[in-house]
Design a protein around this motif. Structure first.
Motif, PDB file in Angstrom:
ATOM      1  N   ARG A 233      -3.308   8.417  -2.894  1.00  0.00           N
ATOM      2  CA  ARG A 233      -3.675   9.337  -4.867  1.00  0.00           C
ATOM      3  C   ARG A 233      -2.924   9.549  -5.858  1.00  0.00           C
ATOM      4  N   HIS A 234      -1.521   9.257  -4.855  1.00  0.00           N
ATOM      5  CA  HIS A 234      -0.085   9.724  -5.660  1.00  0.00           C
ATOM      6  C   HIS A 234      -0.423   8.618  -6.329  1.00  0.00           C
ATOM      7  N   LEU A 235      -1.095   7.909  -7.041  1.00  0.00           N
ATOM      8  CA  LEU A 235      -1.219   6.961  -8.272  1.00  0.00           C
ATOM      9  C   LEU A 235      -1.998   7.551  -9.138  1.00  0.00           C
ATOM     10  N   LYS A 236      -3.251   8.256  -8.617  1.00  0.00           N
ATOM     11  CA  LYS A 236      -4.045   8.733 -10.167  1.00  0.00           C
ATOM     12  C   LYS A 236      -4.036   9.236 -10.896  1.00  0.00           C
ATOM     13  N   ARG A 237      -2.002   9.351 -11.336  1.00  0.00           N
ATOM     14  CA  ARG A 237      -1.336  10.002 -12.584  1.00  0.00           C
ATOM     15  C   ARG A 237      -1.097   9.265 -13.342  1.00  0.00           C
ATOM     16  N   VAL A 238      -0.457   8.094 -12.590  1.00  0.00           N
ATOM     17  CA  VAL A 238       0.239   6.733 -13.050  1.00  0.00           C
ATOM     18  C   VAL A 238      -0.332   6.522 -14.253  1.00  0.00           C
ATOM     19  N   ARG A 239       0.064   5.706 -15.083  1.00  0.00           N
ATOM     20  CA  ARG A 239      -0.317   5.387 -16.236  1.00  0.00           C
ATOM     21  C   ARG A 239      -0.153   3.478 -16.247  1.00  0.00           C
ATOM     22  N   VAL A 240       0.949   3.314 -14.729  1.00  0.00           N
ATOM     23  CA  VAL A 240       1.185   1.262 -15.608  1.00  0.00           C
ATOM     24  C   VAL A 240       1.119   1.339 -13.996  1.00  0.00           C
ATOM     25  N   LEU A 241       0.512   0.284 -13.706  1.00  0.00           N
ATOM     26  CA  LEU A 241       0.865   0.082 -12.214  1.00  0.00           C
ATOM     27  C   LEU A 241       2.126  -1.447 -11.914  1.00  0.00           C
ATOM     28  N   VAL A 242       2.900  -1.639 -11.251  1.00  0.00           N
ATOM     29  CA  VAL A 242       3.726  -2.720 -11.635  1.00  0.00           C
ATOM     30  C   VAL A 242       3.870  -3.748 -10.083  1.00  0.00           C
ATOM     31  N   TYR A 243       2.752  -4.501 -10.187  1.00  0.00           N
ATOM     32  CA  TYR A 243       2.574  -4.893  -8.425  1.00  0.00           C
ATOM     33  C   TYR A 243       4.144  -5.414  -7.949  1.00  0.00           C
ATOM     34  N   VAL A 244       4.679  -5.123  -7.247  1.00  0.00           N
ATOM     35  CA  VAL A 244       5.899  -6.144  -7.002  1.00  0.00           C
ATOM     36  C   VAL A 244       5.190  -7.423  -5.789  1.00  0.00           C
ATOM     37  N   LEU A 245       5.801  -8.582  -6.225  1.00  0.00           N
ATOM     38  CA  LEU A 245       5.327  -9.719  -5.457  1.00  0.00           C
ATOM     39  C   LEU A 245       6.531 -10.103  -4.589  1.00  0.00           C
ATOM     40  N   ALA A 246       6.206 -10.638  -2.976  1.00  0.00           N
ATOM     41  CA  ALA A 246       7.571 -11.597  -2.737  1.00  0.00           C
ATOM     42  C   ALA A 246       7.188 -13.320  -3.035  1.00  0.00           C
ATOM     43  N   LEU A 247       8.034 -13.641  -3.655  1.00  0.00           N
ATOM     44  CA  LEU A 247       7.838 -14.852  -4.284  1.00  0.00           C
ATOM     45  C   LEU A 247       8.743 -15.965  -3.154  1.00  0.00           C
ATOM     46  N   ASP A 248       8.931 -15.245  -1.959  1.00  0.00           N
ATOM     47  CA  ASP A 248       9.343 -16.168  -0.190  1.00  0.00           C
ATOM     48  C   ASP A 248       7.655 -16.096   0.516  1.00  0.00           C
ATOM     49  N   SER A 249       6.835 -15.510   0.024  1.00  0.00           N
ATOM     50  CA  SER A 249       5.534 -14.920   0.745  1.00  0.00           C
ATOM     51  C   SER A 249       4.354 -15.707  -0.031  1.00  0.00           C
ATOM     52  N   ALA A 250       2.579 -15.021  -0.488  1.00  0.00           N
ATOM     53  CA  ALA A 250       1.733 -15.668  -1.267  1.00  0.00           C
ATOM     54  C   ALA A 250       1.408 -14.438  -2.951  1.00  0.00           C
ATOM     55  N   PRO A 251       2.575 -14.848  -3.796  1.00  0.00           N
ATOM     56  CA  PRO A 251       2.341 -14.041  -4.650  1.00  0.00           C
ATOM     57  C   PRO A 251       0.413 -13.667  -5.007  1.00  0.00           C
ATOM     58  N   ALA A 252       0.023 -15.139  -5.075  1.00  0.00           N
ATOM     59  CA  ALA A 252      -1.362 -14.652  -5.595  1.00  0.00           C
ATOM     60  C   ALA A 252      -1.703 -14.095  -4.526  1.00  0.00           C
ATOM     61  N   HIS A 253      -1.793 -14.630  -3.263  1.00  0.00           N
ATOM     62  CA  HIS A 253      -2.756 -13.838  -2.704  1.00  0.00           C
ATOM     63  C   HIS A 253      -2.209 -12.293  -1.885  1.00  0.00           C
ATOM     64  N   ASP A 254      -1.461 -11.886  -1.976  1.00  0.00           N
ATOM     65  CA  ASP A 254      -0.225 -10.390  -1.829  1.00  0.00           C
ATOM     66  C   ASP A 254      -1.209  -9.962  -3.022  1.00  0.00           C
ATOM     67  N   PHE A 255      -1.238 -10.483  -4.018  1.00  0.00           N
ATOM     68  CA  PHE A 255      -1.665  -9.164  -5.227  1.00  0.00           C
ATOM     69  C   PHE A 255      -3.378  -9.410  -5.112  1.00  0.00           C
ATOM     70  N   GLU A 256      -4.468 -10.406  -4.912  1.00  0.00           N
ATOM     71  CA  GLU A 256      -5.925  -9.732  -4.541  1.00  0.00           C
ATOM     72  C   GLU A 256      -5.403  -9.372  -3.264  1.00  0.00           C
ATOM     73  N   VAL A 257      -4.995  -8.645  -2.627  1.00  0.00           N
ATOM     74  CA  VAL A 257      -4.675  -8.032  -1.193  1.00  0.00           C
ATOM     75  C   VAL A 257      -4.582  -6.379  -1.793  1.00  0.00           C
ATOM     76  N   ALA A 258      -3.118  -6.558  -2.314  1.00  0.00           N
ATOM     77  CA  ALA A 258      -3.216  -5.073  -3.544  1.00  0.00           C
ATOM     78  C   ALA A 258      -3.783  -4.789  -4.255  1.00  0.00           C
ATOM     79  N   ARG A 259      -4.628  -5.746  -4.462  1.00  0.00           N
ATOM     80  CA  ARG A 259      -5.341  -5.132  -6.110  1.00  0.00           C
ATOM     81  C   ARG A 259      -6.820  -4.412  -5.683  1.00  0.00           C
TER      82      ARG A 259
END
Ligand SMILES: Nc1nc2c(ncn2[C@@H]2O[C@H](COP(=O)(O)OP(=O)(O)OP(=O)(O)O)[C@@H](O)[C@H]2O)c(=O)[nH]1
Ligand SMILES: [Mg+2]
Length: 340
Positions: A233-259
């Motif tokens: 809920r702290h993101l409710k007023r946020v205007r831009v989201l920055v997805y931070v993904l670790a390259l040594d993990s599985a970024p594409a998958h991590d992005f989908e989970v977060a989104r």
């Protein structure tokens, strides 16, 4: 300091002072007439933004907020003094609801912004108001009104222009520390960040934006897994989201989970302008980072930046892109800076 982003408080406006029944008795005016003054108004309970605050912690210790009563009216047509208002300081981003009705009473962002959450009662009328040709010595006065009283639900939504989101251990706090003067806890294990952190990214002397680092999300967060989505809920007023993904993990998958977790919390939030920061570039071959960035661009249609938060690499283009996005949304950065 414990981070408290929700609180319940009882608020009560002061009671109005009663009107007075009194008569003037002067030597040469034995029946000088009714002279009872009005009671004073009861004080209001007012919430006021204090930029120095960042949590609702104070309310844990101060759950009852009651303004002063007005004074009763007096003889010789004297009014009672108004009860003083009770001004209660709250952090920017505080929202107040009436607990019973759910009515939104206040949404306070700007410095010094104020809102009355419980009105004081009006003062009663003294008998001097009740004179009429047929009623020369009225013995009536009215009582002061009761102050409004209610339970408030206070909620804090941090005020940040950009929010860092991603899985635990992706390097969100490291990125916040690299971009701002904030010094959040950083550690090589998940769930290091337990409460949101805020920092200011300075672009120029006039321009800055505030960025929030929220606790990591995991699959099922919206069902309460991990730290859950409470902090989203702290993101409710946020205007831009920055997805931070670790390259040594599985970024594409991590992005989908977060989104997906964000979408499960609030669909509109998931469709807000977003950028991707592929972090920990120092841990993979440059070619691999480049290929991953290309693939992510195609997959998501978003701008993708390859960075190393730890080594402060690639940060300038990312900050520039966030600032540009904010500007394109007509977010006046100078204004944002002034407000935060
Ligand atoms: N090699 C490398 N390590 C990094 C980089 N950025 C962060 N780290 C490390 O990754 C680990 C996690 O970093 P944090 O910044 O705590 O991660 P976080 O995303 O805030 O994690 P949570 O708070 O648990 O959600 C720490 O050991 C950091 O030092 C980077 O660019 N390169
Ligand atoms: Mg963290």
């Amino acid at each position: 300091m414990r981070f408290i982003d929700e609180a319940r408080v009882y608020v009560q406006g002061g009671k109005g002072g009663d009107g007075a029944v009194a008569f003037l008795r002067e030597k040469f005016r034995p029946f000088g007439g009714p002279a009872g003054g009005d009671g004073g108004r009861g004080g209001d309970v007012i919430l006021e933004v204090d930029e120095g605050l960042s949590t609702l912690l104070d309310f844990k210790y101060k759950p009852r907020l009651i303004a002063r009563d007005g004074e009763p009216g007096r003889g010789k047509q004297q009014y009672g003094h108004d009860g003083s208002d009770l001004v209660v300081r709250v952090p920017p981003g505080t929202i107040a609801f009436d607990q019973e009705t759910g009515e939104l009473l206040a949404d306070l962002v700007a410095p010094k912004a104020r809102s009355i959450v419980a009105h004081g009662g009006g003062g009663g009328h003294g008998n001097m108001h009740f004179v009429s040709p047929t009623r020369r010595t009225p013995r009536i006065a009215t009582a002061g009104g009761r102050g409004e009283q209610r339970w408030l639900l206070l909620e804090l939504q941090l005020v940040a222009a950009a929010g860092l989101v991603g899985l635990p251990n992706a390097g969100k706090s490291t990125l916040l520390a690299a971009l701002t003067a904030a010094r959040p806890k950083i550690a090589p294990y998940p769930f290091t960040t337990l409460t949101p952190n805020l920092g200011r990214v300075k672009i120029s002397d006039e321009e800055a934006f505030t960025i929030a680092d929220i606790p990591g999300l995991i699959e099922g967060a919206h069902e309460g897994h991990g730290l859950g989505i409470r902090f989203l809920r702290h993101l409710k007023r946020v205007r831009v989201l920055v997805y931070v993904l670790a390259l040594d993990s599985a970024p594409a998958h991590d992005f989908e989970v977060a989104r997906d977790e964000i979408a499960a919390f609030d669909q509109r939030m998931a469709s807000r302008p977003a950028l991707i920061a592929l972090n920990k570039a120092d841990l993979v071959e440059p070619g691999e980072a480049h290929d991953c960035a290309q693939a992510m661009r195609l997959q998501t249609g978003l701008d993708v930046f390859v960075i190393s938060a730890e080594q402060h690499r690639g940060l300038a283009p990312l900050v520039e892109a966030v600032a540009q996005t904010l500007k394109s949304l007509h977010t006046d950065l100078g204004d944002v800076a002034a407000r935060l």
